[in-house]
Design an enzyme around this catalytic site. Structure first.
Site, mmCIF file in Angstrom:
data_model
loop_
_atom_site.group_PDB
_atom_site.id
_atom_site.type_symbol
_atom_site.label_atom_id
_atom_site.label_comp_id
_atom_site.label_asym_id
_atom_site.label_seq_id
_atom_site.Cartn_x
_atom_site.Cartn_y
_atom_site.Cartn_z
ATOM 1 N N ASN A 12 46.246 43.816 42.744
ATOM 2 C CA ASN A 12 46.491 43.238 44.075
ATOM 3 C C ASN A 12 48.001 43.188 44.275
ATOM 4 O O ASN A 12 48.671 42.335 43.714
ATOM 5 C CB ASN A 12 45.871 41.834 44.120
ATOM 6 N N TRP A 13 48.502 44.144 45.043
ATOM 7 C CA TRP A 13 49.954 44.258 45.184
ATOM 8 C C TRP A 13 50.531 43.220 46.144
ATOM 9 O O TRP A 13 51.751 43.130 46.304
ATOM 10 C CB TRP A 13 50.333 45.677 45.640
ATOM 11 N N LYS A 14 49.654 42.480 46.812
ATOM 12 C CA LYS A 14 50.087 41.433 47.766
ATOM 13 C C LYS A 14 51.110 42.004 48.750
ATOM 14 O O LYS A 14 51.019 43.177 49.111
ATOM 15 C CB LYS A 14 50.618 40.213 46.992
ATOM 16 N N HIS A 98 40.902 35.692 49.307
ATOM 17 C CA HIS A 98 41.900 35.357 48.280
ATOM 18 C C HIS A 98 42.434 33.950 48.568
ATOM 19 O O HIS A 98 42.586 33.562 49.729
ATOM 20 C CB HIS A 98 43.035 36.387 48.305
ATOM 21 N N GLU A 100 45.266 32.754 48.559
ATOM 22 C CA GLU A 100 46.453 32.697 49.424
ATOM 23 C C GLU A 100 46.052 32.781 50.891
ATOM 24 O O GLU A 100 46.661 32.135 51.748
ATOM 25 C CB GLU A 100 47.434 33.826 49.036
ATOM 26 N N GLU A 170 39.170 33.257 40.435
ATOM 27 C CA GLU A 170 40.618 33.078 40.327
ATOM 28 C C GLU A 170 40.972 31.600 40.471
ATOM 29 O O GLU A 170 41.107 31.099 41.594
ATOM 30 C CB GLU A 170 41.324 33.867 41.435
ATOM 31 N N GLY A 176 49.812 33.389 39.739
ATOM 32 C CA GLY A 176 51.260 33.511 39.880
ATOM 33 C C GLY A 176 52.040 32.426 39.143
ATOM 34 O O GLY A 176 53.239 32.280 39.328
ATOM 35 N N SER A 216 47.300 35.238 36.464
ATOM 36 C CA SER A 216 48.242 35.481 35.371
ATOM 37 C C SER A 216 47.684 36.351 34.248
ATOM 38 O O SER A 216 47.962 36.120 33.074
ATOM 39 C CB SER A 216 48.780 34.154 34.819
ATOM 40 N N GLY A 237 47.657 40.375 39.840
ATOM 41 C CA GLY A 237 48.718 40.308 40.845
ATOM 42 C C GLY A 237 50.031 40.820 40.281
ATOM 43 O O GLY A 237 50.276 42.027 40.195
HETATM 44 P P1 PGA Z 1 48.680 36.890 39.429
HETATM 45 O O1 PGA Z 1 47.819 36.991 40.788
HETATM 46 O O2 PGA Z 1 48.138 37.925 38.492
HETATM 47 O O3 PGA Z 1 50.095 37.181 39.854
HETATM 48 O O4 PGA Z 1 48.498 35.510 38.915
HETATM 49 C C1 PGA Z 1 46.438 37.236 40.758
HETATM 50 C C2 PGA Z 1 45.908 37.300 42.165
HETATM 51 O O5 PGA Z 1 46.394 36.549 43.017
HETATM 52 O O6 PGA Z 1 44.992 38.076 42.473
#
Ligand code: PGA
Length: 254
Positions: A12-14, A98, A100, A170, A176, A216, A237
């Site tokens: 997931n490149w966000k 997600h 976020e 998640e 993150g 993470s 991520g």
């Molecule tokens: P992260 O994000 O690996 O940076 O913790 C995972 C995600 O949000 O899908």
């Protein structure tokens, strides 16, 4: 690693990577991951890089995912992107719900389920994300929260559609933050999710649905997480933004 379900690892490149940067990354990933057959590999760039990445993945073992989609097929919805538009770029998967988006865009379980239905209607596969916050975990509410999210976000899906849906557990506190759930915490949440799938759908669907862990994930913890019996892959991520770390995660998971 011998599991009935094929592992699926998605990056997931966000909101990272311009189209030019995305091109660099995908060329490197293609080169390093070309021999991988044991794992379904997915990259989810931002919308603006889908065109550049799409052309590169066509003749590869990497599949393309988007990070969101509209619940509508088309019309006066400024700023939205439909599932049909994604298909044009050979997108196969769409990340939905997600944390976020739930947090910053106020996405509800109901909206996620409508988006999941729109995704299936276009024959794309949703990756539906669920997970508890730190407060919820500390208040011992993890299972209640997961059950509510599953019921709401998967509402209206047929059994056939559920089989073509991927779930991503998640925990919000692990995203993150560098703080990964322990393998035991992940396994216990995944086993619970599978139990809820039995009650919402049936035993055979629950057995077949793949549940990714996200939060993470990095090369140093991938092997232990992926070796858990109900963990069927990862949604990555930060560590998906570099060829080396994403490649190592994949290789350590096999
Ligand atoms: P992260 O994000 O690996 O940076 O913790 C995972 C995600 O949000 O899908």
């Amino acid at each position: 690693m011998n599991k009935d379900r094929k592992l699926i690892i998605a990056g997931n490149w966000k909101m990272h990577k311009t189209a030019a940067e995305a091109l660099d990354l995908i060329v490197g990933l293609k080169r390093e991951l070309a021999a991988i057959k044991e794992v379904d590999l997915v990259v989810c760039p931002p919308f603006t890089a889908l065109g550049a990445v799409s052309a590169e993945v066509l003749d590869s073992n990497l599949r393309l995912g988007a990070q969101n989609v509209s619940e509508h097929n088309g019309g006066a919805y400024t700023g939205e992107i439909s599932a049909l538009m994604l298909k044009e770029f050979s997108v196969r998967y769409v990340i939905l719900g997600h944390s976020e988006r739930r947090q910053y865009q106020g996405e509800s379980n109901e909206l996620v389920s409508r988006k999941a239905l729109a995704t299936h209607a276009a024959a794309l596969k949703p990756i539906v994300c669920i997970g508890e916050t730190l407060d919820e975990r500390q208040a011992n509410r993890t299972e209640t929260v997961l059950e509510t999210q599953l019921k709401g976000s998967l509402a209206g899906l047929t059994k056939d559609q559920m089989e073509e849906t991927v779930l991503a557990y998640e925990p919000v506190w692990a995203i993150g933050t560098g703080q990964t759930a322990t393998a035991e915490q992940a396994q216990s949440a995944h086993a619970f999710i599978r139990k809820v799938l039995v009650s919402l759908f049936d035993e055979s669907i629950a057995k077949r649905v793949r549940i990714q862990y996200g939060g993470s994930v990095k090369p140093s913890n991938a092997r232990e997480l992926m070796s858990q019996s109900d963990v069927d892959g990862a949604l990555v991520g930060g560590a998906s933004l570099e060829v080396r770390s994403f490649t190592d995660i994949v290789k350590h998971s096999i």
